[in-house]
Write an enzyme that holds these catalytic residues in place. Structure first.
Site, PDB file in Angstrom:
ATOM      1  N   TYR A   1       9.781  -4.734   4.599  1.00 36.92           N
ATOM      2  CA  TYR A   1       8.399  -4.961   5.027  1.00 36.92           C
ATOM      3  C   TYR A   1       8.086  -6.449   5.067  1.00 36.92           C
ATOM      4  CZ  TYR A   1       7.772   0.033   4.768  1.00 36.92           C
ATOM      5  OH  TYR A   1       7.888   1.389   4.985  1.00 36.92           O
TER       6      TYR A   1
ATOM      7  N   ASP B   1       6.453   4.874   0.130  1.00 33.82           N
ATOM      8  CA  ASP B   1       6.068   4.597   1.517  1.00 33.82           C
ATOM      9  C   ASP B   1       6.666   5.567   2.519  1.00 33.82           C
ATOM     10  OD1 ASP B   1       8.691   3.222   1.058  1.00 33.82           O
ATOM     11  OD2 ASP B   1       8.422   2.672   3.165  1.00 33.82           O
TER      12      ASP B   1
ATOM     13  N   ASP C   1      12.168   6.910   0.728  1.00 32.69           N
ATOM     14  CA  ASP C   1      12.834   6.309  -0.432  1.00 32.69           C
ATOM     15  C   ASP C   1      11.930   6.416  -1.659  1.00 32.69           C
ATOM     16  OD1 ASP C   1      10.864   4.368   0.011  1.00 32.69           O
ATOM     17  OD2 ASP C   1      12.203   3.176   1.249  1.00 32.69           O
TER      18      ASP C   1
ATOM     19  N   GLU D   1      12.831   9.599   9.844  1.00 36.38           N
ATOM     20  CA  GLU D   1      12.157   9.257   8.586  1.00 36.38           C
ATOM     21  C   GLU D   1      10.643   9.270   8.752  1.00 36.38           C
ATOM     22  OE1 GLU D   1      12.579   6.145   4.854  1.00 36.38           O
ATOM     23  OE2 GLU D   1      13.259   5.493   6.829  1.00 36.38           O
TER      24      GLU D   1
END
Length: 507
Positions: A244, A93, A96, A484
C-alpha cells in the site's frame, strides 16, 4: 474539418444509440420513473445484506456474541503489545492477516459515506452498516490515542505473505509500525482524519458522545497530518511497499480530509483552508482515479455538493471538475477516456479492477443525487447528461458485478447461483476451527492454497478482483489479481446497493 455543430450532432446520435442499447439490453426500465420493484434485474436487498455481512468475515480481535460469520473466531488478541499499545480489533484488508491502516481508514470513510448518503433507505440493514463503521472507528481511535502518532500497520507483511494460515492460527511477527513527527505519514493521517470525521456524522444522533469523540480526534489527527508533512511510503517504505505505497502523493488526502472536516464541523476554517490550498492540493482536472490511494475525485464531488445544494459560490469550480469526471465515463462523449470490456464493465487495470467499478458506481449514484437535489445537469460537449443517465450507467456496473455479464458469474461471493469458489483468502480457503481445531502450520496451508478444491468457508459478500479486459475470469486462488477480495472493494458498493434496493421497492 467538421463544424462544432455537426460534431455535436454526431455525438448526440452516438449517445442516443448507446442509451437505447443500454435500456433495451441491460435496462428494461427507466431509472427515475419505473414502478418500484417491477423491473429489478437483481435482488439488491439480498446483495446489500451480504455486502455488509462481508465485513464480519474480515474482523480482527475479540469477536462479539452476535457475530454472524460464525466460521471466524478470535484473532490478533495481543496486537500492539510489542509497543505497549492496545491495537486489538480492526479489519484485515484482504486475503491476508495484516492490518494496513491506510486502506482500513479509506474503507471506514466509504462505509460512512454510504450510510450518510443512503442510510435513510437501508431500513433493517442500517444498524448492521453502522456496526461495520464502528468496528473500523473503534480501532482507529486506538491507533491514534497518542498525540502526533498514528499506528498504521500491524504485522510484518513480507513474513505474513510467506505463510498460508488462518488468522486464528497466525504466528508470524505482529510488528507495529507508526508515523509520528520524525517519520511523518500525511496521506494515512489525513485519510484517518477523514474516516473519523465522516463517521462522527454517522453517529451524531444515535450516539452523540461517541460522535464527539470521533470528531475531536479527527480534528487533532488532521492537524498532525498537515503540520508534519511527508509520505509514509518514504519513512516506512520497506514495510508498506509494495502493498500500500502511496503513489498519488498526500495532497489528495489533505483536500479529502479538510473536506470531510468542513462537512462535519461547518467550521469556516476548513473552507478557508480548501480555498487557500485548493489549487495546490487539487491536482490535474484529468485525474480520474478514485480509490484507496487517490481521493481527488471524491473530494471534488463533496465540494461540488456544497456549491450545488448549499449554494456556496466559493466552491463553484468543483462542479466543473466533477462534471469533467462524469464526461470521462460517458461512452462516445468528446472527452470520454474510460475503457469498457466487451461485456460493458468499466476497466481501469488488471489488478483488482472491481475496486474502481464499485467506487465509480457509488460516485455516479451520489452525484446523481446531488444533481437532482439542485436541479442541475452535466454538459458533455454540449449534450446534456441527466441524473437518469448516471443511474443507468451505475446500475449496469452493479448488475455486471451481480451476474449480468458474459460468464453469468456473480463476482460477489455467496450471491446468485454461480460465484467464485476458490477465492484468494486464507481464512475462507482453510477449514474452520470448528471443523479442524488443530493448528495449521505456516507452510502446511499452501497445499490447500494450490488445490482445486472449493473454499470450505463461504466469505459471503466479498467482491473479488474481477475479470480481465476480455471478460475472462480464472477462479484460481493463486491468481490474486482476479480472485482476492478486499474491504475497499466492497465498502462503496454498500451505498450503491442500498440505493438500488430502495429504488426497486426491495427495502
Amino acid at each position: 474539418m467538421a463544424s462544432s455543430s455537426s460534431s455535436t450532432h454526431v455525438f448526440c446520435i452516438i449517445l442516443c444509440i448507446l442509451t437505447t442499447f443500454l435500456l433495451s439490453n441491460a435496462y428494461p426500465f427507466h431509472p427515475s420513473s419505473h414502478r418500484p420493484g417491477h423491473y429489478a434485474s437483481h435482488n439488491y436487498r439480498d446483495a446489500l445484506t451480504k455486502s455488509i455481512l462481508f465485513f464480519e468475515g474480515q474482523r480482527s480481535g475479540k469477536l462479539p456474541p452476535n457475530q454472524r460469520m460464525t466460521w471466524r473466531k478470535d484473532s490478533g488478541l495481543s496486537d500492539g503489545s510489542d509497543a505497549n499499545v492496545d491495537l486489538e480489533g480492526g479489519y484485515y484488508d484482504a486475503g491476508d492477516n495484516v492490518k494496513f491502516g491506510f486502506p482500513m481508514a479509506f474503507t471506514t470513510t466509504m462505509l460512512s459515506w454510504s450510510v450518510l448518503e443512503f442510510g435513510g433507505v437501508m431500513k433493517s440493514e442500517l444498524q448492521n452498516a453502522k456496526q461495520a463503521v464502528r468496528w473500523g472507528t473503534d480501532y482507529l481511535l486506538k491507533a491514534t490515542v497518542q498525540p502526533d502518532t498514528i499506528y498504521v500497520q500491524v504485522g510484518n507483511a513480507q513474513q505474513d505473505h510467506s505463510c498460508w494460515e488462518r488468522p486464528e492460527d497466525m504466528d508470524t511477527p505482529r510488528n507495529v509500525y507508526k508515523v509520528d513527527k520524525n517519520t511523518p505519514g500525511t496521506e494515512v493521517a489525513a485519510e484517518t482524519a477523514a474516516a473519523l470525521a465522516a463517521a462522527s456524522m454517522v453517529f451524531r444522533r444515535s450516539d452523540p458522545a461517541y460522535s464527539r469523540t470521533l470528531l475531536d480526534r479527527a480534528i487533532s489527527v488532521f492537524e498532525f497530518a498537515d503540520k508534519y508533512r511527508g509520505s509514509y511510503s518514504d519513512g516506512l517504505k520497506d514495510d508498506v511497499c509494495p502493498f500500500y505505497c502511496s503513489y498519488s502523493g498526500y495532497e489528495d488526502e489533505l483536500l479529502w480530509g479538510a473536506t470531510w472536516l468542513h462537512r462535519a464541523t461547518r467550521n469556516t476554517m476548513y473552507l478557508n483552508y480548501i480555498q487557500r490550498n485548493g489549487q495546490v492540493l487539487g491536482a490535474s482536472e484529468e485525474d480520474f482515479t478514485f480509490g484507496w490511494d487517490n481521493k481527488h475525485v471524491g473530494a471534488r464531488m463533496l465540494l461540488s455538493k456544497s456549491f450545488m445544494v448549499q449554494r456556496m459560490q466559493a466552491l463553484h469550480e468543483y462542479k466543473g471538475h466533477s462534471d469533467s469526471y462524469i464526461c470521462s465515463l460517458i461512452p462516445g462523449a468528446p472527452s470520454s477516456s474510460a475503457q469498457y470490456t466487451p461485456g460493458g464493465l468499466l476497466f481501469k487495470m488488471s489488478d483488482s479492477n472491481m475496486q474502481y467499478v464499485t467506487s465509480t458506481s457509488f460516485l455516479l449514484l451520489t452525484y446523481a443525487k446531488y444533481l437532482k437535489a439542485s436541479r442541475m445537469t452535466v454538459s458533455c460537449g454540449g449534450t446534456i447528461i441527466t441524473p437518469r443517465t448516471l443511474r443507468t450507467i451505475a446500475k449496469q456496473q452493479v448488475d455486471y458485478i451481480l451476474g449480468s455479464n458474459p460468464l453469468k458469474m456473480s463476482y460477489m461471493v455467496g450471491y446468485g447461483p454461480k460465484y467464485p469458489q476458490r477465492i484468494h483468502h486464507r481464512g475462507s480457503s482453510l477449514p474452520s476451527i470448528a471443523n479442524h481445531p488443530q493448528k495449521i502450520q505456516c507452510s502446511a496451508g499452501f497445499d490447500m492454497m494450490h488445490s482445486q478444491s472449493p473454499n470450505p468457508n463461504v466469505l459471503v459478500g466479498a467482491i473479488v478482483g474481477g475479470p480481465d479486459f476480455h471478460d475472462g475470469f480464472e477462479d484460481q486462488r493463486d491468481n490474486y489479481e482476479q480472485s482476492e477480495p478486499a474491504t475497499y472493494m466492497t465498502a462503496p458498493l454498500v451505498g450503491a446497493l442500498a440505493y438500488l434496493a430502495h429504488s426497486f421497492g426491495q427495502l
